[in-house]
Motif scaffolding. Structure first.
Motif: not given
Length: 399
Positions: A132-137, A162-165, A384-394
């Motif tokens: 939840e904190d991850f999504d707040h960020l 920085v990406m959705p939680g 968003r700021m993803e540094t290790e590839g696409p969001h895991p859910v995507a």
């Protein structure tokens, strides 16, 4: 051999009062500091605020004037510590910039604790909260770019993605479902007690920060987002404070608080990269060693127990701020759809959760969703700021 605070003397209490000149610390450089130095500062500010508030509550339940005077003396030095720590933050930083740093603390501190927690039930509580904190960020990062035209990357420096939680709208649960079972003070690992106090204090400080800074904004979406996430931080404080065994005596709680301060100051002193900040961690550790000694004396006098009965024989391995990207991505893939029911966790939205969603949202879009929509309308994308590839859910959906 590890560090055992019970075997080390600290600065005598009567020598701990500092002058205005000593308290007038030089702040860190907002643009060139180690982001985790700022995280350590924010963490210790929360720890010191908790120490002060706990001491006040203890004094309010104490009729012995001599003891109240001793508590007041310790509390004043804790208040000086809090001022020295919090004033390390630079005045040039905006509220939103500091907010993003607060959420970086929440993410990487809670993730580290979840990884290190020996009790499976407590570890689940930390895993649940960190998503939840991850999504707040992520929500605040979008607000930051909209209002200040800056990217959160300039603050978190690639250490925290920085990406959705778990979507913030799904954090609004019925209050009774935010209460967890506590650890058993007679059987809990001493490290579990330190973890619970640390995360409770950090979330409490975040709650207080949002309560007081949210209405200072002019922009309606900023005021609304702080209000929404501020309510969730209240849920988080309920979630974490309920992990602490309420059967602990006042004196046992006091000893645990002081021992935890020693643990954290020692941890941060060991890893601090800024020499002047490291000197403050070392000074405060030496003050806290004396506070711990006094608390142990009270435990013996009031409870008839030795501190060794409730404390670890030495401090655990240092608490470390470090990237948790892979761990968090795995959590997103495995536990994103969880919610709470009673003191446990379920994957299906239950009736009480649905009722709370309807009562709070009222069929309207929540500020946490509006800020993303407004960002897309303004800039044609979300931040968003993803540094290790696409969001895991995507990535899972693509497979």
């Amino acid at each position: 051999m590890g560090f055992n605070p019970l075997e080390h003397g600290g600065i005598p209490l009567e020598r701990q009062i500092r002058s205005w000149r000593e308290l007038n610390v030089a702040p860190i450089d907002a643009d060139h500091c180690d982001p985790y130095t700022r995280c350590r500062i924010i963490t210790m500010n929360g720890i010191e605020v908790e120490a002060i508030l706990f001491n006040h509550h203890l004094a309010r339940h104490c009729s012995d004037l001599d003891l109240k005077r001793q508590l007041a003396q310790v509390r004043y030095t804790e208040a000086q510590q809090q001022k020295a720590v919090n004033w390390l933050l630079p005045g040039v930083s905006s509220v939103l910039e500091t907010t993003i740093a607060y959420e970086q603390v929440a993410v990487d501190l809670t993730a580290w604790v979840a990884r290190m927690e020996p009790d499976p039930y407590l570890a689940q509580a930390y895993r649940f909260g960190v998503l939840e904190d991850f999504d707040h960020l992520y929500r605040y990062a979008n607000l930051f770019e909209m209002i200040e035209h800056r990217k959160a990357e300039s603050i978190v420096d690639g250490l925290t993605e920085v990406m959705p939680g778990r979507p913030t709208t799904r954090h609004h649960r019925h209050p009774v479902d935010n209460v967890r079972e506590s650890y058993d003070r007679r059987a809990a690992n001493p490290l579990s007690k330190l973890h619970a106090l640390t995360i409770m204090a950090a979330e409490q400080q975040t709650m207080n920060f949002y309560m007081n800074t949210g209405p200072t904004y002019v922009e309606p979406i900023a005021r609304q987002l702080y209000q929404e996430i501020g309510l969730i931080e209240e849920e988080h404080v309920t979630h974490y404070e309920s992990l602490v065994d309420p059967g602990e005596s006042w004196w046992e709680m006091l000893v645990n608080h002081e021992y935890n301060e020693c643990y954290l100051y020692h941890s941060f002193m060991e890893q601090e990269s800024d020499p002047k900040v490291k000197a403050i961690w070392e000074l405060h550790l030496n003050m806290e060693l004396e506070h711990l000694r006094l608390a142990c004396d009270l435990l013996r006098a009031k409870d008839g127990r030795e501190p060794q009965e409730i404390l670890a024989p030495e401090l655990p391995n240092v608490l470390t701020f470090e990237p948790n990207k892979t761990y968090l991505r795995d959590l997103i893939a495995d536990e994103l759809d969880l919610t709470t029911l009673g003191t446990g966790y379920v994957r299906e939205a239950h009736e009480r959760f649905q009722q709370m969603q309807e009562a709070f949202l009222g069929g309207e879009s929540a500020p946490s969703d509006q800020v993303i929509d407004m960002h897309r309308d303004m800039l044609g994308r979300e931040y968003r700021m993803e540094t290790e590839g696409p969001h895991p859910v995507a990535a899972m959906r693509e497979r």
